[in-house]
Design a protein around this motif. Sequence first.
Motif, mmCIF file in Angstrom:
data_model
loop_
_atom_site.group_PDB
_atom_site.id
_atom_site.type_symbol
_atom_site.label_atom_id
_atom_site.label_comp_id
_atom_site.label_asym_id
_atom_site.label_seq_id
_atom_site.Cartn_x
_atom_site.Cartn_y
_atom_site.Cartn_z
ATOM 1 N N PHE A 66 0.858 -1.170 0.000
ATOM 2 C CA PHE A 66 0.000 0.000 0.000
ATOM 3 C C PHE A 66 0.903 1.232 0.000
ATOM 4 O O PHE A 66 2.040 1.174 0.466
ATOM 5 C CB PHE A 66 -0.900 -0.012 1.247
ATOM 6 C CG PHE A 66 -1.733 -1.267 1.359
ATOM 7 C CD1 PHE A 66 -1.303 -2.331 2.137
ATOM 8 C CD2 PHE A 66 -2.922 -1.398 0.652
ATOM 9 C CE1 PHE A 66 -2.045 -3.508 2.222
ATOM 10 C CE2 PHE A 66 -3.670 -2.572 0.736
ATOM 11 C CZ PHE A 66 -3.232 -3.627 1.517
ATOM 12 N N THR A 91 -2.568 -2.197 -5.806
ATOM 13 C CA THR A 91 -2.655 -2.064 -4.342
ATOM 14 C C THR A 91 -1.991 -0.780 -3.863
ATOM 15 O O THR A 91 -2.435 -0.158 -2.911
ATOM 16 C CB THR A 91 -1.992 -3.284 -3.675
ATOM 17 O OG1 THR A 91 -2.517 -4.478 -4.250
ATOM 18 C CG2 THR A 91 -2.174 -3.291 -2.174
ATOM 19 N N LYS A 110 -5.673 -1.905 3.212
ATOM 20 C CA LYS A 110 -4.929 -0.721 3.676
ATOM 21 C C LYS A 110 -5.371 -0.336 5.094
ATOM 22 O O LYS A 110 -4.540 -0.016 5.946
ATOM 23 C CB LYS A 110 -5.138 0.442 2.712
ATOM 24 C CG LYS A 110 -4.183 1.607 2.938
ATOM 25 C CD LYS A 110 -4.288 2.632 1.818
ATOM 26 C CE LYS A 110 -3.179 3.672 1.919
ATOM 27 N NZ LYS A 110 -3.244 4.677 0.833
ATOM 28 N N CYS A 123 -0.989 2.941 7.289
ATOM 29 C CA CYS A 123 -0.831 3.444 5.908
ATOM 30 C C CYS A 123 -1.859 4.493 5.549
ATOM 31 O O CYS A 123 -1.915 4.955 4.402
ATOM 32 C CB CYS A 123 -0.923 2.272 4.927
ATOM 33 S SG CYS A 123 0.486 1.150 5.037
ATOM 34 N N CYS A 161 -7.250 5.575 1.553
ATOM 35 C CA CYS A 161 -7.094 5.532 0.092
ATOM 36 C C CYS A 161 -7.566 6.839 -0.526
ATOM 37 O O CYS A 161 -8.299 7.626 0.085
ATOM 38 C CB CYS A 161 -7.943 4.389 -0.475
ATOM 39 S SG CYS A 161 -7.351 2.769 -0.028
#
Length: 308
Positions: A14, A49, A262, A272, A275
């Motif tokens: 990620f 990804t 993620k 992380c 998105c």
Amino acid sequence: MKLKKINGLIAAPFTPMNEDGSINLTVIEKYAEKLKKDGLKGVFICGTTGEGMLLTNSERKTITKKWLEQQTDDFKIIVHVGTTSAKQSGELAIHAQKSGAYAIGSMGPVFLKPTQTEELVDFCAEVAGAAPDLPFYYYHIPSVSGVTLSMVEFLQKAAPVIPNLAGIKFTHNNFMEMQQCLQLDDGKWDILSGFDEMLLAGLAFGAKGTVGSTYNFMAPLYNQIINAFKNKNLAEARAMQNKTVQIINILLKYNGAVVAGKALMKSVGIDCGKCRVPLRNMTEIEYNNFINEIKSVGFYNLINPTNL
Ligand SMILES: CC(=O)N[C@@H]([C@@H](O)[C@H](O)[C@H](O)CO)[C@@H](O)CC(=O)C(=O)O
């Protein structure tokens, strides 16, 4: 170009991001350390990804440089350079080669898709030609790219014009075609299995290397599948693959492997962030339900190496 084949798990990491959606490079060293400890043989960065197509070229170059600080002989950095433009991808390929990457990969053009193999070969020849010293992998992911051409024909037509062609990152469930690619030219091509939930099938057809998103947080399970397969213990291999399938089904239920995977990373120590659009992040309620479902199938016990 004499090419060594990849053997074992390659994670598709990620891309860590801050609250404001900017890339967060501070996580990558710790991320790489975790993957190395979990037995990963490298990473395929800025792919699906990694939200590669949602990043700018400048961000992708910055991320590449950061990951390359972690590269060793046993931890290879493969850079996905695919974009909608051969020129943009060529620029990323030049940068990857100059920066010392192990290899590059590229999916086909997703806008004005190729309708015949020659068009895909032309695109890949231009991209691979920008980094002639690096192995080039075609990133076959028809479920996302919509490029559904024959990979056997691609290898046959690409081989004479792409001297650094290494093989295919085969993210597709057509195992008849995968087997044909593995057998072609006396087994010359490096065909990497790309569907984590079907790793055992890929191994059965002869794949040795594999790239996937859930290797970021379940690598010990997959290494156990590989070892059980090598030891001809198919009952154990199938049982472990079934456990990964249970977990992947939950990921798919909560906005898919990229969004849910993620989000899961924070719970295994590597935050992380979220998105980017158009991907839809989970609400807090969805996230709590997601974690409860993940717990209900014993995820945290499963990934604890002392329990394997
Ligand atoms: C369509 C898709 O995202 N496929 C994933 C898989 O790892 C997938 O997340 C996994 O098999 C769960 O379905 C990878 O093949 C993608 C990949 O390697 C990449 O992100 O570069």
